[in-house]
Design a protein around this motif. Structure first.
Motif, PDB file in Angstrom:
ATOM      1  N   VAL A 106     -44.148   1.524  26.441  1.00 30.71           N
ATOM      2  CA  VAL A 106     -42.774   1.018  26.531  1.00 30.71           C
ATOM      3  C   VAL A 106     -41.995   1.413  25.279  1.00 30.71           C
ATOM      4  CG1 VAL A 106     -41.360  -1.073  26.495  1.00 30.71           C
ATOM      5  CG2 VAL A 106     -43.254  -0.885  28.107  1.00 30.71           C
ATOM      6  N   VAL A 111     -36.040   3.099  25.832  1.00 26.68           N
ATOM      7  CA  VAL A 111     -35.429   1.772  26.000  1.00 26.68           C
ATOM      8  C   VAL A 111     -34.489   1.516  24.827  1.00 26.68           C
ATOM      9  CG1 VAL A 111     -37.198   0.584  27.364  1.00 26.68           C
ATOM     10  CG2 VAL A 111     -37.424   0.678  24.894  1.00 26.68           C
ATOM     11  N   LEU A 117     -37.701  -4.615  19.547  1.00 21.60           N
ATOM     12  CA  LEU A 117     -38.852  -4.869  20.427  1.00 21.60           C
ATOM     13  C   LEU A 117     -40.153  -4.664  19.657  1.00 21.60           C
ATOM     14  CD1 LEU A 117     -38.187  -3.242  23.921  1.00 21.60           C
ATOM     15  CD2 LEU A 117     -38.202  -5.657  23.313  1.00 21.60           C
ATOM     16  N   ILE A 120     -40.824  -7.644  17.489  1.00 22.86           N
ATOM     17  CA  ILE A 120     -41.131  -8.862  18.237  1.00 22.86           C
ATOM     18  C   ILE A 120     -42.508  -8.771  18.914  1.00 22.86           C
ATOM     19  CG2 ILE A 120     -40.441 -10.281  20.211  1.00 22.86           C
ATOM     20  CD1 ILE A 120     -37.543  -9.741  19.376  1.00 22.86           C
ATOM     21  N   TYR A 121     -42.796  -7.613  19.527  1.00 22.84           N
ATOM     22  CA  TYR A 121     -44.105  -7.443  20.169  1.00 22.84           C
ATOM     23  C   TYR A 121     -45.248  -7.671  19.177  1.00 22.84           C
ATOM     24  CZ  TYR A 121     -42.127  -5.238  24.402  1.00 22.84           C
ATOM     25  OH  TYR A 121     -41.462  -4.987  25.556  1.00 22.84           O
ATOM     26  N   PRO A 124     -47.077 -11.887  17.124  1.00 18.85           N
ATOM     27  CA  PRO A 124     -48.219 -12.789  17.303  1.00 18.85           C
ATOM     28  C   PRO A 124     -49.411 -12.432  16.425  1.00 18.85           C
ATOM     29  CG  PRO A 124     -47.309 -12.207  19.424  1.00 18.85           C
ATOM     30  CD  PRO A 124     -46.592 -11.368  18.406  1.00 18.85           C
ATOM     31  N   LEU A 135     -49.962 -24.163  18.027  1.00 19.45           N
ATOM     32  CA  LEU A 135     -48.753 -23.866  18.802  1.00 19.45           C
ATOM     33  C   LEU A 135     -49.051 -23.900  20.303  1.00 19.45           C
ATOM     34  CD1 LEU A 135     -45.909 -22.778  19.353  1.00 19.45           C
ATOM     35  CD2 LEU A 135     -46.682 -20.523  18.623  1.00 19.45           C
ATOM     36  N   TRP A 136     -50.157 -23.254  20.690  1.00 23.04           N
ATOM     37  CA  TRP A 136     -50.457 -23.155  22.120  1.00 23.04           C
ATOM     38  C   TRP A 136     -50.993 -24.460  22.707  1.00 23.04           C
ATOM     39  CZ3 TRP A 136     -49.585 -19.457  25.905  1.00 23.04           C
ATOM     40  CH2 TRP A 136     -48.962 -18.283  25.466  1.00 23.04           C
ATOM     41  N   MET A 139     -47.908 -25.679  23.844  1.00 21.37           N
ATOM     42  CA  MET A 139     -47.403 -24.899  24.980  1.00 21.37           C
ATOM     43  C   MET A 139     -48.068 -25.374  26.268  1.00 21.37           C
ATOM     44  SD  MET A 139     -45.306 -22.357  23.986  1.00 21.37           S
ATOM     45  CE  MET A 139     -45.507 -21.148  25.305  1.00 21.37           C
ATOM     46  N   TRP A 178     -52.559 -12.841  23.956  1.00 24.64           N
ATOM     47  CA  TRP A 178     -51.254 -12.916  23.275  1.00 24.64           C
ATOM     48  C   TRP A 178     -51.397 -12.483  21.822  1.00 24.64           C
ATOM     49  CZ3 TRP A 178     -49.210 -16.274  19.391  1.00 24.64           C
ATOM     50  CH2 TRP A 178     -47.814 -16.293  19.299  1.00 24.64           C
TER      51      TRP A 178
ATOM     52  N   LEU B  12     -38.773  -0.010  34.056  1.00 25.57           N
ATOM     53  CA  LEU B  12     -39.093   0.024  32.630  1.00 25.57           C
ATOM     54  C   LEU B  12     -38.518  -1.201  31.923  1.00 25.57           C
ATOM     55  CD1 LEU B  12     -40.136   1.540  30.105  1.00 25.57           C
ATOM     56  CD2 LEU B  12     -37.912   2.657  29.999  1.00 25.57           C
ATOM     57  N   TYR B  13     -37.249  -1.524  32.246  1.00 24.73           N
ATOM     58  CA  TYR B  13     -36.627  -2.671  31.580  1.00 24.73           C
ATOM     59  C   TYR B  13     -37.239  -3.992  32.010  1.00 24.73           C
ATOM     60  CZ  TYR B  13     -33.305  -0.201  28.774  1.00 24.73           C
ATOM     61  OH  TYR B  13     -32.763   0.580  27.803  1.00 24.73           O
ATOM     62  N   LEU B  15     -40.310  -4.405  32.786  1.00 19.68           N
ATOM     63  CA  LEU B  15     -41.557  -4.459  32.032  1.00 19.68           C
ATOM     64  C   LEU B  15     -41.304  -4.836  30.572  1.00 19.68           C
ATOM     65  CD1 LEU B  15     -44.599  -3.866  32.329  1.00 19.68           C
ATOM     66  CD2 LEU B  15     -44.126  -1.526  31.606  1.00 19.68           C
ATOM     67  N   ALA B  16     -40.329  -4.159  29.966  1.00 13.77           N
ATOM     68  CA  ALA B  16     -40.037  -4.404  28.549  1.00 13.77           C
ATOM     69  C   ALA B  16     -39.628  -5.850  28.322  1.00 13.77           C
ATOM     70  CB  ALA B  16     -38.935  -3.452  28.066  1.00 13.77           C
ATOM     71  N   VAL B  17     -38.805  -6.386  29.224  1.00 12.06           N
ATOM     72  CA  VAL B  17     -38.329  -7.755  29.055  1.00 12.06           C
ATOM     73  C   VAL B  17     -39.444  -8.771  29.351  1.00 12.06           C
ATOM     74  CG1 VAL B  17     -36.675  -9.480  29.892  1.00 12.06           C
ATOM     75  CG2 VAL B  17     -35.918  -7.151  29.425  1.00 12.06           C
ATOM     76  N   LEU B  19     -42.637  -8.355  28.807  1.00 12.59           N
ATOM     77  CA  LEU B  19     -43.476  -8.361  27.606  1.00 12.59           C
ATOM     78  C   LEU B  19     -42.785  -9.105  26.473  1.00 12.59           C
ATOM     79  CD1 LEU B  19     -44.849  -4.703  27.670  1.00 12.59           C
ATOM     80  CD2 LEU B  19     -46.172  -6.794  27.960  1.00 12.59           C
ATOM     81  N   LEU B  20     -41.465  -8.928  26.390  1.00 14.72           N
ATOM     82  CA  LEU B  20     -40.694  -9.601  25.353  1.00 14.72           C
ATOM     83  C   LEU B  20     -40.806 -11.113  25.515  1.00 14.72           C
ATOM     84  CD1 LEU B  20     -38.497  -9.188  23.066  1.00 14.72           C
ATOM     85  CD2 LEU B  20     -36.841  -9.662  24.855  1.00 14.72           C
ATOM     86  N   PHE B  22     -43.123 -12.815  27.086  1.00 13.01           N
ATOM     87  CA  PHE B  22     -44.506 -13.239  26.848  1.00 13.01           C
ATOM     88  C   PHE B  22     -44.796 -13.346  25.354  1.00 13.01           C
ATOM     89  CE2 PHE B  22     -49.109 -11.877  26.505  1.00 13.01           C
ATOM     90  CZ  PHE B  22     -49.634 -13.103  26.882  1.00 13.01           C
ATOM     91  N   THR B  23     -44.372 -12.354  24.572  1.00 17.30           N
ATOM     92  CA  THR B  23     -44.707 -12.406  23.143  1.00 17.30           C
ATOM     93  C   THR B  23     -43.769 -13.328  22.371  1.00 17.30           C
ATOM     94  OG1 THR B  23     -43.435 -10.391  22.789  1.00 17.30           O
ATOM     95  CG2 THR B  23     -45.801 -10.139  22.929  1.00 17.30           C
ATOM     96  N   PHE B  24     -42.482 -13.356  22.771  1.00 21.23           N
ATOM     97  CA  PHE B  24     -41.509 -14.030  21.911  1.00 21.23           C
ATOM     98  C   PHE B  24     -41.280 -15.489  22.269  1.00 21.23           C
ATOM     99  CE2 PHE B  24     -37.143 -13.961  19.789  1.00 21.23           C
ATOM    100  CZ  PHE B  24     -37.702 -14.020  18.528  1.00 21.23           C
ATOM    101  N   TYR B  25     -41.502 -15.867  23.530  1.00 21.74           N
ATOM    102  CA  TYR B  25     -41.187 -17.238  23.913  1.00 21.74           C
ATOM    103  C   TYR B  25     -41.899 -18.282  23.041  1.00 21.74           C
ATOM    104  CZ  TYR B  25     -40.483 -21.548  26.336  1.00 21.74           C
ATOM    105  OH  TYR B  25     -40.171 -22.843  26.588  1.00 21.74           O
ATOM    106  N   PRO B  26     -43.231 -18.150  22.814  1.00 18.70           N
ATOM    107  CA  PRO B  26     -43.892 -19.161  21.978  1.00 18.70           C
ATOM    108  C   PRO B  26     -43.266 -19.302  20.584  1.00 18.70           C
ATOM    109  CG  PRO B  26     -45.516 -17.879  23.141  1.00 18.70           C
ATOM    110  CD  PRO B  26     -44.204 -17.195  23.371  1.00 18.70           C
ATOM    111  N   PHE B  27     -42.780 -18.179  20.023  1.00 17.47           N
ATOM    112  CA  PHE B  27     -42.116 -18.255  18.718  1.00 17.47           C
ATOM    113  C   PHE B  27     -40.821 -19.046  18.803  1.00 17.47           C
ATOM    114  CE2 PHE B  27     -44.792 -14.778  17.499  1.00 17.47           C
ATOM    115  CZ  PHE B  27     -45.019 -15.062  16.180  1.00 17.47           C
ATOM    116  N   TYR B  29     -40.085 -21.230  20.991  1.00  9.84           N
ATOM    117  CA  TYR B  29     -40.446 -22.630  21.214  1.00  9.84           C
ATOM    118  C   TYR B  29     -40.804 -23.291  19.880  1.00  9.84           C
ATOM    119  CZ  TYR B  29     -43.226 -26.656  22.668  1.00  9.84           C
ATOM    120  OH  TYR B  29     -43.717 -27.917  22.816  1.00  9.84           O
TER     121      TYR B  29
END
Lengths: 308, 276
Positions: A106, A111, A117, A120-121, A124, A135-136, A139, A178, B12-13, B15-17, B19-20, B22-27, B29
């Motif tokens: 990706v 993109v 991105l 952010i990716y 974790p 944290l989890w 969650m 994650w 593609l978008y 997928l990108a979103v 993943l975004l 999944f990784t960023f939501y816990p942060f 929160y």
């Protein structure tokens, strides 16, 4: 590779060797000392303790030979833990590594907002496992947790994720995915930077589509990275402890017990240090066997000269 | 853009979103919850952006001892990393540039440490620190922390040292320099990129280290951050915003390090993994 220092003007051979020997000794000594005291000696001690019955509090140990090992082989919890460790390996290899590859792909495609991105990716992977576990836990909270809230929005029942023996392992594995997928992502990104662009240009001229380019150029070029990622996944899975200890402590009913948590509990909660040492020794032996197998396969692969 | 390309672009978008999220939501929160009042958390636990921001939880957890845990982590991490840099560079010099009989076995012995499950050393180290009279002090962590930082550090440093041109060393030798001078004047200054790599890798590893701290420390005032966070969990079980504030503060140094020096951190964390 290794360069012997032998210039024309050096003193006679024997004298030089003696001097070299002393110098080498003093350079390596501090590292060897620390390594011996805190790694080598402890490993031998672990094997030694594993032959004893010992509570770790009183000084006296009773030598019982291989009894602990016999007990270990009949210990259902040990096998359960080993099975959970194996599950962890499988998830690492077949979920985390592919997910890391997808993330890298990706980030290599057109993109918008790639730089953001990318950051952010990766986040974790930078947090401490204890922080991630806590944290989890929230969650997954059955009442106030966002995951169950989301399930209910879509009309599903709330799931007591960490308290239900059937789903607790899955819940933790999701957290592990994650945390570690971003690590494989950066390994793949680094490898993909190294693939020469000319290959793709040539393939485009020959009329290869995106999928063909992926399977005939990208993927073969990434094989070494996939191999080293798998090695890291196997070794890393054996070392796992923090996330399981924090989130469930191995429960409910041993559903998320892994070798690390089991060894810790035997030694530092039950105070059967002798038996805990046996579990630790087993972990060492299993790690040793895994590494030996991987090295052997690696050697065969290189010998055949393919895909390397 | 033809329809097929458009579909591909949309996929593609998506997928990108995904993943975004999944990784960023816990942060989101974590940070969002840490800024909520208790009332708001209970009335609206899953909104990311609070209606009214409050920093009270941050002050509260600092008062509860977070600053002490922070300082302990800083002291032990900085001392262990500094010691590792010195000890690992010294050992890497002969291992990478001098030929002697035990060169290869010694190198393999050190590097094998990377594959080792830490658990295989826990009980003996627990006993050892008690015999040494340093159990339940920060000093108890120093030995194991340096020892477990050595394998990857030596692995990375030897690879860098091998690439230093021989001519530099020979020139120094003709000028009459001994090994110690060559190490200080030629080798050490030439591996600074590798040094920053091992500093970052070991800093992150030790800042987040948990199990040695767990078995070697019992007194609260001596605990490091990961252990301190575990205490907070016991005390703040109901005060979720407070706990989230503690986790956010504890994660801050490494997140900042990453944002400031992204490329170096990535190089540091991947360390020898790529070549290995």
């Amino acid at each position: 590779m290794k360069t012997a220092v032998q210039p024309e003007t050096s003193p006679p051979l024997t004298q030089r060797k003696a001097k070299n020997g002393r110098t080498i000794f003093f350079f390596v000594l501090p590292a060897l000392l620390v390594y011996s005291v805190f790694i080598l000696y402890p490993i031998f001690s672990t094997f030694y303790y594993s032959l004893h019955e010992w509570n770790g509090v009183q000084p006296q140990r009773t030598f019982i030979g291989l009894d602990n090992y016999v007990t270990l082989l009949k210990d259902a919890t040990f096998w359960q833990a080993l099975q959970n460790n194996s599950l962890l390996v499988l998830v690492s290899v077949f979920v985390q590594i592919p997910l890391g590859l997808i993330m890298a792909l990706v980030l290599f495609s057109p993109v918008i907002g790639k730089r953001l991105l990318n950051v952010i990716y990766f986040l974790p992977y930078l947090m401490s496992t204890v922080a991630i576990g806590l944290l989890w836990i929230f969650m997954y909270d059955p009442i106030n947790g966002p995951i169950n809230q989301l399930l209910q929005v879509f009309g599903f029942d709330a799931i007591p994720w960490l308290a239900d023996a059937n789903v607790a392992m899955i819940a933790i594995l999701i957290v592990v995915i994650w945390q570690f997928s971003p690590f494989y992502m950066i390994l793949f990104k680094a490898a993909m930077v190294g693939i020469p662009n000319e290959l793709y240009e040539a393939a485009s001229i020959d009329g290869a589509n995106g999928r063909q380019q992926f399977f005939y150029i990208t993927l073969p070029a990434l094989v070494p990275t996939i191999v080293s990622s798998s090695v890291l996944a196997v070794v890393g899975s054996l070392k796992a402890f923090d996330i399981f200890y924090i989130m469930t402590g191995g429960g409910p009913g041993g559903a998320t017990e892994i070798l690390g948590t089991y060894m810790y509990k035997q030694g530092f909660i039950q105070f059967s240090m002798g038996y805990a040492s046996t579990v630790a020794a087993a972990m060492f032996i299993i790690a040793f066997i895994c590494v030996a197998i991987i090295q052997f396969v690696e050697y065969q692969r290189k010998k055949r000269g393919i895909l390397s | 853009m033809n329809p097929l390309q458009l579909v591909k672009r949309i996929m593609l978008y998506v997928l990108a979103v995904s993943l975004l999220l999944f990784t960023f939501y816990p942060f989101m929160y974590m940070v969002g919850t840490s800024l909520k009042s208790m009332d708001e958390f209970f009335n609206n636990p899953y909104a990311i952006v609070p209606d009214t921001f409050t920093f009270e939880h941050y002050f509260a957890v600092v008062d509860m001892g977070l600053a002490g845990y922070f300082l302990n982590s800083l002291i032990i991490t900085v001392s262990a990393v500094s010691l590792t840099v010195v000890i690992a560079s010294l050992a890497s010099y002969p291992l990478s540039r001098l030929s002697f009989r035990f060169n290869r076995p010694l190198f393999l012995l050190f590097v094998a440490g990377m594959m080792l499950p830490i658990h295989a050393t826990l009980i003996p180290i627990f006993v050892l620190t008690q015999e040494m009279g340093i159990y339940d002090t920060l000093l108890a962590l120093l030995g194991p922390y340096v020892a477990f930082s050595l394998p990857i550090s030596i692995f990375i440093l030897t690879q860098f040292m091998q690439e230093i041109p021989k001519e530099l060393e020979e020139a120094a030798q003709i000028d009459g320099a001994n090994h110690w001078t060559i190490f200080r004047k030629v080798i050490f200054p030439n591996v600074t990129p590798a040094l920053s790599t091992i500093v970052i890798y070991n800093f992150v590893f030790l800042w987040t280290e948990f199990i040695f701290a767990l078995i070697l420390l019992t007194t609260r005032s001596k605990m490091t951050l990961p252990l301190g966070l575990q205490n907070f969990y016991g005390e703040l079980m109901i005060n979720v915003p407070g706990l989230m504030a503690a986790i956010t503060l504890a994660s801050l140094p490494i997140l900042l390090l990453f944002i400031i020096a992204q490329e170096r951190v990535v190089k540091g964390l991947t360390g020898g993994a790529l070549k290995g």
